[in-house]
Design an enzyme around this catalytic site. Structure first.
Site, PDB file in Angstrom:
ATOM      1  CG  HIS A 173      -1.995   1.017   1.189  1.00 60.81           C
ATOM      2  ND1 HIS A 173      -2.006   2.101   2.019  1.00 60.81           N
ATOM      3  CD2 HIS A 173      -3.086   1.143   0.391  1.00 60.81           C
ATOM      4  CE1 HIS A 173      -3.075   2.845   1.753  1.00 60.81           C
ATOM      5  NE2 HIS A 173      -3.745   2.288   0.774  1.00 60.81           N
ATOM      6  CG  HIS A 194      -5.196   6.750  -2.284  1.00 51.77           C
ATOM      7  ND1 HIS A 194      -3.951   6.380  -1.867  1.00 51.77           N
ATOM      8  CD2 HIS A 194      -6.053   5.873  -1.724  1.00 51.77           C
ATOM      9  CE1 HIS A 194      -4.054   5.323  -1.081  1.00 51.77           C
ATOM     10  NE2 HIS A 194      -5.318   4.989  -0.979  1.00 51.77           N
ATOM     11  CG  HIS A 203      -7.889   0.366  -2.058  1.00 56.59           C
ATOM     12  ND1 HIS A 203      -7.857   1.503  -2.833  1.00 56.59           N
ATOM     13  CD2 HIS A 203      -6.988   0.561  -1.053  1.00 56.59           C
ATOM     14  CE1 HIS A 203      -6.987   2.361  -2.313  1.00 56.59           C
ATOM     15  NE2 HIS A 203      -6.442   1.828  -1.230  1.00 56.59           N
ATOM     16  CG  HIS A 329     -11.273   5.538   2.066  1.00 55.36           C
ATOM     17  ND1 HIS A 329     -10.290   6.424   1.698  1.00 55.36           N
ATOM     18  CD2 HIS A 329     -10.639   4.366   2.348  1.00 55.36           C
ATOM     19  CE1 HIS A 329      -9.116   5.809   1.742  1.00 55.36           C
ATOM     20  NE2 HIS A 329      -9.296   4.563   2.127  1.00 55.36           N
ATOM     21  CG  HIS A 333      -7.846   5.387   6.290  1.00 56.92           C
ATOM     22  ND1 HIS A 333      -6.857   4.474   6.553  1.00 56.92           N
ATOM     23  CD2 HIS A 333      -8.421   4.982   5.130  1.00 56.92           C
ATOM     24  CE1 HIS A 333      -6.838   3.556   5.592  1.00 56.92           C
ATOM     25  NE2 HIS A 333      -7.787   3.836   4.711  1.00 56.92           N
ATOM     26  CG  PHE A 363      -2.445   7.416   1.736  1.00 56.15           C
ATOM     27  CD1 PHE A 363      -3.600   6.658   1.855  1.00 56.15           C
ATOM     28  CD2 PHE A 363      -2.539   8.656   1.133  1.00 56.15           C
ATOM     29  CE1 PHE A 363      -4.817   7.126   1.392  1.00 56.15           C
ATOM     30  CE2 PHE A 363      -3.762   9.133   0.661  1.00 56.15           C
ATOM     31  CZ  PHE A 363      -4.897   8.367   0.791  1.00 56.15           C
ATOM     32  CG  HIS A 376      -9.505  -0.463   2.129  1.00 55.95           C
ATOM     33  ND1 HIS A 376      -9.843   0.262   1.015  1.00 55.95           N
ATOM     34  CD2 HIS A 376      -8.736   0.338   2.890  1.00 55.95           C
ATOM     35  CE1 HIS A 376      -9.297   1.460   1.097  1.00 55.95           C
ATOM     36  NE2 HIS A 376      -8.618   1.538   2.223  1.00 55.95           N
TER      37      HIS A 376
HETATM   38 CU1  C2O Z   1      -5.324   3.112  -0.083  1.00 64.62          CU
HETATM   39 CU2  C2O Z   1      -7.788   3.268   2.647  1.00 64.62          CU
HETATM   40  O1  C2O Z   1      -6.395   3.673   1.479  1.00 64.62           O
END
Ligand code: C2O
Length: 517
Positions: A173, A194, A203, A329, A333, A363, A376
């Site tokens: 990632h 992203h 993802h 999303h 995070h 990230f 995810h």
């Molecule tokens: Cu690639 Cu939830 O981020």
């Protein structure tokens, strides 16, 4: 309760847009991203209201014919896409250091491999679902969770240089997100996944291989990831098993204020001190956010999935996240990550306060927290809900369909996959357990916080009886008349660019009326 707040040198210079206002329904939450790779295009017009950023910046919601050429209907009847096809691929064999938000390099390159060693992924010829992803908090999800814990333990215990080792998987990632790869064929342009239409398919593939690796290590091909069902009231807390200190699923770099029973804030803003609301109210807000991001703000593939990026594009300029990528999303995070320092301006020893909201809130480190994958899985599930129950279609642009990524598979061999091969879940062999979708009719109502909306009786009494009494300013006057305190009924006519639009035009381009607070 907290150590005293000390002065700090921490600055927000990478994220100037963070200083814009916070309202409970604003949705422009950008995950902590190195300055070099953050989508800069959004700064081109500072006045753009956050919630409508995508629509305003990319008004050309129409298909751009020059971008590719379809030629040839061969005897098979299947067209081939060649000529000006501009699909992105990462230059996987030439990985370089990624860059953290604080500007420091971080090496998250996988085991190096030559281009010749990479083989093409062969999709299943038959559609067959063998793996069912279930909600972490559900009864069937408990079984997924127990296996997941075991799998993460096995991954963490693989040799450090095994591409299936947990740290190596987390690095996948990091390398893809923070500039580890250039675009194939463009040594001066970064690849990134992203804030664009690559978000969902990248993802999905990443989790596909992660899940297969877990299954391989468990010697259980039916192994399926649990999903963190934060869009449902019973799933709006960090699932219990992630909180057991010492467990392979535990990560100390999480916001300690957000451990259970804290109810998640799907619209979390890490840069303002939280306003606590009671759990019932928070759940209601969350369901409204879900409705807004899945339905109101998601009427076209571009608005839901993100803006196109093609080979040769500067991804920092041509970018735009889809509704769900922005929130929940990004927000989930940063809600999970440790942002005490950012919020409180605190620097000091003791608690695991992290300079960049590690792990989940940034990230490069997000995938080091085992909760990343169930998070995810839920994002991926929302994509399937949008396709199957709400909108029904994804992009058909060959540039998107032919985009490729490279991953190490469950046997530790590098394989190249394409976006077009991840669109049929049954061919990937997995499905999501059907669960209730509580937000589907949670259409948000205007709330009295900003504008007082009279109830209908009051409105009837207050409004002029005939239209003769109402002076309707034209739009020039509107500009002059505003801003105005909303202490009375205010009527303004806004000229529409085009009144009659076909159904197709409506599908392709959104007409947006911005009402600024
Ligand atoms: Cu690639 Cu939830 O981020």
């Amino acid at each position: 309760m907290y150590p005293p707040i000390a002065p700090t040198n921490y600055s927000f210079t990478h994220f100037p847009h963070f200083f814009l206002h916070h309202s409970p329904l604003s949705t422009n939450k950008i995950l902590n991203h190195p300055a070099n790779f953050v989508c800069k295009a959004k700064n081109s017009n500072e006045k753009i209201p956050k919630t409508n950023r995508n629509k305003k910046e990319f008004p050309e919601l129409k298909f751009d014919r020059r971008d590719f050429l379809l030629i040839g209907f061969g005897s098979s009847g299947i067209y081939s896409t060649v000529a000006n096809l501009k699909s992105l691929s990462p230059d996987f064999s030439n990985c370089v250091d990624a860059i953290k938000p604080d500007g420091k390099p971080v090496n998250c390159c996988p085991k190096s491999t030559s281009a010749a060693e990479i083989s093409d992924f062969v999709p299943n010829s038959v559609a067959a679902t063998t793996r069912v992803r279930a909600a972490a908090q559900s009864v069937s999800g408990a079984a997924n969770m127990a296996k997941y814990k075991k799998a993460i333990d096995l991954m963490k215990n693989l040799p450090a240089d095994d591409p299936r080792n947990f740290t190596q998987q987390a690095n996948v990632h990091c390398a893809y997100c923070d500039g580890g790869y250039n675009q194939e064929g463009y040594s001066d342009l970064k690849f990134g996944i992203h804030e664009s239409w690559l978000f969902f398919p990248f993802h999905r593939w990443y989790l596909y291989f992660f899940e297969k690796i877990c299954g391989k290590l468990l010697e259980d091909e039916t192994f399926a990831l649990p999903f963190w069902n934060w869009d449902s009231p019973s799933g709006m807390v960090i699932p219990a098993m992630f909180n057991e200190i010492g467990s392979p699923l535990y990560d100390r770099r999480r916001n300690q204020d957000h451990l259970p029973p804290a109810v998640a804030d799907l619209n979390w803003d890490e840069d303002v001190l939280p306003v606590r609301v009671n759990p019932e109210t928070q759940i209601k807000y969350n369901l409204s956010i879900m409705y807004k991001q899945m339905i109101t703000n998601a009427t076209t593939p571009r608005l839901f999935m993100g803006q196109p990026v093609r080979a040769g594009d500067d991804i920092t300029m041509k970018c735009g996240a889809g509704s769900i990528e922005i929130a929940p999303h990004n927000t989930m995070h940063t809600w999970t990550g440790n942002q005490w320092r950012r919020q409180r301006g605190y620097t000091g020893p003791g608690d695991p306060r992290e300079p960049n909201t590690e792990n989940m809130g940034v990230f490069y480190s997000a995938a080091r927290d085992p909760i990343f994958y169930p998070h995810h899985a839920n994002i991926d599930r929302l994509w399937t809900i949008w396709v199957n129950k709400l909108h029904g279609k994804v992009f058909t642009d060959p540039n998107w369909l032919e985009t490729s990524f490279v991953f190490y598979n469950e046997d530790a061999y590098p394989v190249r996959v394409k976006v077009k091969d991840c669109l049929d879940l049954s061919r990937l062999g997995y499905a999501y357990e059907e669960t209730p979708i509580p937000w589907i009719d949670a259409k948000p109502r205007p709330r009295g916080k900003y504008v007082r909306i009279p109830n209908s009786l009051e409105a009837t009494q207050a409004l002029p009886k005939t239209l003769d009494n109402v002076r309707i300013p034209n739009s020039l006057e509107a500009t002059q008349a505003l801003p105005k305190i909303l202490d009375n009924v205010l009527k303004i006519t806004v000229k529409r660019p085009k009144k009659l639009r076909s159904a197709k035009e409506k599908q392709e381009a959104e007409e947006v009326l911005l009402i600024e607070e």
